[in-house]
Design an enzyme around this catalytic site. Sequence first.
Site, PDB file in Angstrom:
ATOM      1  N   ARG A 178       0.814  -1.220   0.000  1.00 16.04           N
ATOM      2  CA  ARG A 178       0.000   0.000   0.000  1.00 16.04           C
ATOM      3  C   ARG A 178       0.846   1.267   0.000  1.00 16.04           C
ATOM      4  O   ARG A 178       0.659   2.161  -0.810  1.00 16.04           O
ATOM      5  CB  ARG A 178      -0.876   0.035   1.255  1.00 16.04           C
ATOM      6  CG  ARG A 178      -1.990  -0.945   1.268  1.00 16.04           C
ATOM      7  CD  ARG A 178      -2.792  -0.750   2.551  1.00 16.04           C
ATOM      8  NE  ARG A 178      -3.921  -1.640   2.606  1.00 16.04           N
ATOM      9  CZ  ARG A 178      -3.840  -2.916   2.999  1.00 16.04           C
ATOM     10  NH1 ARG A 178      -2.686  -3.419   3.378  1.00 16.04           N
ATOM     11  NH2 ARG A 178      -4.908  -3.685   3.014  1.00 16.04           N
ATOM     12  N   ARG A 270      17.078  -7.342  17.972  1.00 14.89           N
ATOM     13  CA  ARG A 270      16.113  -7.706  16.929  1.00 14.89           C
ATOM     14  C   ARG A 270      16.514  -7.140  15.574  1.00 14.89           C
ATOM     15  O   ARG A 270      17.322  -6.233  15.458  1.00 14.89           O
ATOM     16  CB  ARG A 270      14.718  -7.230  17.342  1.00 14.89           C
ATOM     17  CG  ARG A 270      14.176  -8.121  18.443  1.00 14.89           C
ATOM     18  CD  ARG A 270      12.841  -7.699  18.892  1.00 14.89           C
ATOM     19  NE  ARG A 270      11.866  -7.796  17.820  1.00 14.89           N
ATOM     20  CZ  ARG A 270      10.716  -7.153  17.843  1.00 14.89           C
ATOM     21  NH1 ARG A 270      10.428  -6.369  18.848  1.00 14.89           N
ATOM     22  NH2 ARG A 270       9.863  -7.291  16.872  1.00 14.89           N
ATOM     23  N   GLU A 299      13.446   3.897  20.730  1.00 15.05           N
ATOM     24  CA  GLU A 299      12.749   5.176  20.616  1.00 15.05           C
ATOM     25  C   GLU A 299      12.331   5.635  22.003  1.00 15.05           C
ATOM     26  O   GLU A 299      11.584   4.916  22.663  1.00 15.05           O
ATOM     27  CB  GLU A 299      11.546   5.021  19.682  1.00 15.05           C
ATOM     28  CG  GLU A 299      12.017   4.666  18.279  1.00 15.05           C
ATOM     29  CD  GLU A 299      10.933   4.720  17.212  1.00 15.05           C
ATOM     30  OE1 GLU A 299       9.750   4.793  17.563  1.00 15.05           O
ATOM     31  OE2 GLU A 299      11.295   4.710  16.042  1.00 15.05           O
ATOM     32  N   HIS A 319      10.005   9.358  14.175  1.00 13.00           N
ATOM     33  CA  HIS A 319       8.922   8.389  13.921  1.00 13.00           C
ATOM     34  C   HIS A 319       7.603   9.108  13.611  1.00 13.00           C
ATOM     35  O   HIS A 319       6.585   8.887  14.253  1.00 13.00           O
ATOM     36  CB  HIS A 319       8.744   7.450  15.122  1.00 13.00           C
ATOM     37  CG  HIS A 319       8.042   6.169  14.782  1.00 13.00           C
ATOM     38  ND1 HIS A 319       8.254   4.996  15.437  1.00 13.00           N
ATOM     39  CD2 HIS A 319       7.113   5.878  13.839  1.00 13.00           C
ATOM     40  CE1 HIS A 319       7.490   4.041  14.931  1.00 13.00           C
ATOM     41  NE2 HIS A 319       6.779   4.557  13.946  1.00 13.00           N
TER      42      HIS A 319
HETATM   43  O1  LIG Z   1       1.994   2.199  11.982  1.00 15.43           O
HETATM   44  C1  LIG Z   1       3.219   2.017  12.048  1.00 15.43           C
HETATM   45  O2  LIG Z   1       3.798   1.035  11.550  1.00 15.43           O
HETATM   46  C2  LIG Z   1       4.067   2.972  12.744  1.00 15.43           C
HETATM   47  O3  LIG Z   1       5.257   2.806  12.747  1.00 15.43           O
HETATM   48  C3  LIG Z   1       3.465   4.123  13.473  1.00 15.43           C
HETATM   49  O4  LIG Z   1       3.817   4.110  14.806  1.00 15.43           O
HETATM   50  P1  LIG Z   1       2.960   4.948  15.877  1.00 15.43           P
HETATM   51  O5  LIG Z   1       1.584   4.366  15.922  1.00 15.43           O
HETATM   52  O6  LIG Z   1       2.913   6.363  15.394  1.00 15.43           O
HETATM   53  O7  LIG Z   1       3.691   4.785  17.156  1.00 15.43           O
END
Ligand SMILES: O=C(O)C(=O)COP(=O)(O)O
Length: 406
Positions: A178, A270, A299, A319
């Site tokens: 997507r 990981r 993070e 992020h």
């Molecule tokens: O949806 C994803 O894969 C993300 O990486 C988003 O992360 P988040 O929900 O903003 O902590």
Amino acid sequence: MPKNPSSNGAMDVTSPKRARTQGGASAKGKKVLISDPIEQVCVDILQKAGVVVDCKSKVPPAELKKIIGEYDGLIVRSGTTVTAEIIESAHKMTAIGRAGTGVDNIDCVAATKKGIIVMNTPGGNTVSAAEHTCALIASLARNVAQGDASMKARKWDRKKYMGVELSGKTLGVLGLGRVGREVISRMQSYGMDVIGYDPFFPPDASRKLNIEPVSAADCMARADFLTVHVPLLDDTKDMINKTSIATMKPGPSSTRRTWPRCSRDTSTTRPRHVPQADLLAALQSGHVAGAAVDVFESEPPAEHEWALIEHPKLVATPHLGAVLPAWTGASTLEAQGKVAEEIANSLVAAFAEQPVVGVVNAPNLTLSQKPELKPWTALATSLGKLLAQVNKAAVTSLQVQVSGKV
Ligand SMILES: O=C(O)C(=O)COP(=O)(O)O
């Protein structure tokens, strides 16, 4: 779904869909823990279906392990790491919902073994993730971030930050899911030529989208800009590394820029898509002219990650746009409203034993059982067997998704 103009772009609360089956299974009285910040619409939908909701962010792992046994459902974003140990204590749990896409913070194998459905919201943040990717590619081409930092330091350095045009350059896309496809249509409007690799995307379909289907190796070797949109699985671990970087068109020509997406990874052992040390070395040598990274091993980032983040050729964002297939829960008001609504409805449906979408259980189990299916999807028919023990309705929906995917 109409937007509620009075809210922050979040969706209107809809009636919980399919809250009760003929057999009587329902969400009423179930208890759900939401352990990451989420839009209010999620809570509203669950409560309307009679679910008791607790919102507790930043629960330490030991505490989570202690309390998880009380809950029938858990909703997370990327902030909560749902380990096998926590899942082991989730005795009542029916489903874990990821309000977003990437499930690498959830031990899906452990969940499957315990008969817990893991669901994500694969469509909710696609556009936001793709838009962020495009913003980073454009920023890399024109040194937007570096130019801004330089001006804020009261410098006027036009020569240093001369960029390159995107028009006529080749964009290599690894992963034509997507998000990858949304990125492609946007970057084609910049006049980029697109080549792409995805073991699940038929070459004919690629050609219809004006993408030249190529092998992964060719994609890396021929791209001027590279963007990565594959899920984080064992098979995609370190898929871009010093060996494959060496095959990329070399700098210092200023046309060489990549956007590797380092995967979020809360535990340092990981897997990741790009080892950070390899990327840093490539930036230092000038072989890669620039990179943008939105997701980090830890993070917020751990001490050892700052050398990469602080490199002047690296554009870093906290992020804001990552999605998996990946993966990408992009931080926009619109995406957060959508994923919150979708995951609440999915949980209500799961409690009512109704079909749910976005089941992602146990990609690793699936892959080792069916290696010919290749790594880049969590949706595979062999999952049907595993999920049959969990929820027949989920299996039906999963099979629909599998056949619709390729
Ligand atoms: O949806 C994803 O894969 C993300 O990486 C988003 O992360 P988040 O929900 O903003 O902590």
